[in-house]
Design an enzyme around this catalytic site. Structure first.
Site, PDB file in Angstrom:
ATOM      1  N   GLU A 127       1.001  -0.671  -5.230  1.00 54.89           N
ATOM      2  CA  GLU A 127      -0.066   0.314  -5.434  1.00 54.89           C
ATOM      3  C   GLU A 127       0.598   1.650  -5.746  1.00 54.89           C
ATOM      4  O   GLU A 127       1.071   2.350  -4.849  1.00 54.89           O
ATOM      5  CB  GLU A 127      -0.955   0.442  -4.201  1.00 54.89           C
ATOM      6  CG  GLU A 127      -2.188   1.290  -4.448  1.00 54.89           C
ATOM      7  CD  GLU A 127      -2.464   2.328  -3.361  1.00 54.89           C
ATOM      8  OE1 GLU A 127      -3.474   3.039  -3.471  1.00 54.89           O
ATOM      9  OE2 GLU A 127      -1.659   2.455  -2.425  1.00 54.89           O
ATOM     10  N   ASP A 142       0.826  -1.202   0.000  1.00 58.67           N
ATOM     11  CA  ASP A 142       0.000   0.000   0.000  1.00 58.67           C
ATOM     12  C   ASP A 142       0.865   1.258   0.000  1.00 58.67           C
ATOM     13  O   ASP A 142       1.849   1.356   0.734  1.00 58.67           O
ATOM     14  CB  ASP A 142      -0.892  -0.015   1.253  1.00 58.67           C
ATOM     15  CG  ASP A 142      -1.780   1.194   1.343  1.00 58.67           C
ATOM     16  OD1 ASP A 142      -2.648   1.364   0.467  1.00 58.67           O
ATOM     17  OD2 ASP A 142      -1.598   1.990   2.284  1.00 58.67           O
TER      18      ASP A 142
END
Length: 624
Positions: A304, A262
């Site tokens: 990401e 993330d």
């Protein structure tokens, strides 16, 4: 050679391949030999703790390093509680997941995080504990094992940039312990924070302005790039890097196959920069890749990175020094919905041309929507050259998808709206954005047929793209927006929960009834995936290019692999469109019978043109 000796030899061979580079990169970042030696020792311990079954899976995947790129790969993402209550509930629903032909299951954040201050689970309080309401680590291991037995890989988010303010480190830092404050970015006054603010953009200027939070109880500022309860980790400290790698390996040993890293561009902070995409980020990801290839080579790193496809390339690394295995195709998702609203494929076509020029080894994860909002990060220089100015065009898109624009069939809500600039993001399920919610509410059968056709066309387009397709749980059933989030005090301020609703399991009863939305949608999506799995030109290594249709409403794409050639045609308008086809060969309609009102193509199709119904599509195979 006995089992232990063989295991040791395998580990040492892997370590020997990477040791020199690992040490060089680590020392470049930290210059701490003792910390590096500790890391190496713990890596070996995690390898020894890895189960026999996971080591067997590692060996199989080492022999087939592109195992995650096969044309049978289809992903599905879901929230554990919304899908089936808890981890054991998900395990009990694996028959359904398998019936969806899913080979890659992404469970949204499920590690322990404080209720109401978790950003949907992205503020982790304990990286080695599951949220009690969702189960235990033992439950996660059992689920992973059952998934593996069915050929399904398990993906979890790994939140590297920050921890929750409730994490044990954060609590000790708040209490004044310098060792733990050094694991974050603490400042006694606002002098240095003000210097950072000069160059670091704000992520959420409306809901969480600034990049620092004042902690009254300890009289210091702490860096909080996202929300005040998410404290940025200081990767300049080798203890932070080492401990986070141990958390990563711990989860890998629980059976996690894919790690969604993330917010990876944010993880290195440097004064005087925008603290995004700095060179040290790539050093950390490269180290992470090597650590995994030594201890658990069967896992995949999914980055990401919210940028255009050509700009995310550095996160793949190089052939000699790879970093992430896969990356999200974020901007294509936003451009897709822009195309839905404008019925103009020109911008999307240009993005497809960029994708087609990238190396075939690059693997993108493609999706129509995810857990997050849709931000309109489009190529406005290009759009303005076509008369679409940024501010009014964003307003048009938001008005269109919230149903305010005359003739719009979409329904949804804005997120993070800025009343000053008028900027906002959008939230809604695929079905509601395609008009299924509106048609159902108005009991309009003709509108429903068009809405379902649009929904199927978009999935067919997404499945045709270069990379791995990803479904959001509920989209296969045409599930519409869930407005009950407004009744939950923890969710009412976050409109993203409109598309994070509880799966309506009663809808699954209708998937065999062709008179229902589910009976129209589910079988078509499953047929598309069956075709993908059977046709080798859908492999992620296939060549990918744009086919000129000379029609701004129809996108044409081509896939080529080992002498086979597929053409995809996708009509983004609600009216019939005619396009010419290359005349060199005939074509087989791979989805014959799916569109009863379409002109079907067999061998003579190459001689002329094809007519697509409104929101229709074709997958055509060139005959040899």
């Amino acid at each position: 050679m006995n089992k232990c000796d063989k295991d040791e030899a395998v580990y040492q061979a892997r370590m020997n391949r990477h040791l020199d580079e690992m040490k060089w990169l680590y020392m470049e970042l930290y210059d701490k030999p003792q910390a590096f030696e500790e890391l190496c020792g713990r890596m070996e311990a995690f390898y020894q703790e890895r189960s026999r079954e996971l080591k067997r899976l590692d060996r199989i995947r080492e022999q087939n390093p592109e195992w995650y790129r096969g044309n049978d790969m289809l992903g599905m993402m879901m929230y554990t509680d919304q899908f089936a209550g808890d981890l054991n509930g998900v395990r009990g629903k694996l028959d359904y997941i398998s019936s969806c032909q899913v080979r890659y299951l992404h469970l949204m954040p499920l590690l322990e995080s404080p209720e109401g201050r978790s950003d949907g689970g992205y503020a982790v309080a304990d990286f080695r504990k599951v949220q009690p309401a969702l189960g235990t680590m033992d439950d996660l291991e059992k689920l992973a094992g059952e998934c593996h037995s069915r050929g399904i890989s398990l993906c979890l988010d790994f939140v590297m940039n920050h921890t929750s303010e409730d994490h044990a480190w954060a609590k000790r830092a708040r209490a004044g312990e310098q060792e733990y404050q050094d694991r974050y970015f603490f400042f006694a006054d606002d002098r240095i924070p003000k210097e950072y603010e000069k160059t670091v953009p704000q992520v959420f200027p409306t809901t969480a302005p600034g990049n620092f939070t004042w902690l009254e109880e300890c009289g210091k500022y702490v860096m909080t790039t996202f929300y005040p309860y998410q404290w940025d980790l200081n990767y300049r400290n080798p203890v932070v890097f080492n401990e986070m790698m141990y958390n990563f390996l711990y989860l890998a040993n629980r059976g996690v196959d894919v790690f969604r890293i993330d917010a990876v561009p944010y993880i290195w902070k440097q004064l005087g920069t925008n603290c995004r995409n700095l060179p040290q980020v790539h050093t950390i990801v490269r180290l992470m890749r090597m650590i995994s290839e030594v201890v658990c080579p069967g896992i995949v790193l999914l980055g990401e990175v919210v940028m255009e496809p050509d700009k995310v390339m550095p996160y793949f690394g190089t052939v000699e020094k790879p970093e992430c295995h896969m990356l999200y195709n974020v901007t294509t998702m936003a451009t897709t919905w822009h195309t839905v609203a404008t019925r103009d494929v020109r911008l999307l076509k240009q993005q497809m041309e960029v994708l087609g020029r990238l190396p075939q080894s690059c693997t993108f994860l493609n999706y129509l929507r995810c857990h997050d909002d849709i931000g309109w990060g489009l190529d406005y220089d290009r759009l303005e050259s076509w008369g679409m100015r940024q501010v009014p065009h964003k307003k048009y898109l938001n008005d269109y998808f919230t149903g305010k624009w005359p003739g719009s069939v979409s329904r949804g809500e804005l997120y993070n709206e800025d009343p000053v600039t008028g900027d906002a993001r959008f939230c809604g399920t695929t079905a509601s954005m395609c008009g299924i919610e509106k048609a159902g509410f108005e009991q309009d059968a003709a509108a429903m047929e068009d809405a379902v056709r649009a929904d199927v066309m978009l999935h067919a387009y997404m499945m045709f793209l270069s990379g791995i397709p990803m479904l959001y749980s509920g989209d296969e059933l045409g599930q519409v927006n869930d407005y009950t989030y407004k009744e939950d005090p923890y969710k009412v301020q976050d409109s993203r929960y409109i598309h994070r609703g509880r799966l309506a399991w009663e809808l699954t009863k209708h998937i065999t009834d062709p008179q229902t939305v589910q009976g129209k949608l589910f079988p078509q999506l499953m047929q598309l995936q069956t075709i993908r799995a059977e046709e080798k030109a859908f492999h992620a290594s296939a060549g990918f290019s744009v086919l000129e249709t000379e029609n701004d409403a129809v996108l044409g794409l081509v896939r080529e692999f080992e002498g086979e050639r597929l053409i995809g045609l996708f009509n983004f308008s609600g009216q019939k469109q005619k396009v010419k086809l290359p005349t060199a060969a005939g074509y087989q309609d791979l989805v014959a019978g799916q569109q009863a009102d379409a002109q079907h193509l067999i061998s003579e199709a190459g001689a002329g043109s094809v007519e697509l119904p409104g929101h229709g599509f074709y997958w055509l195979k060139e005959e040899q």
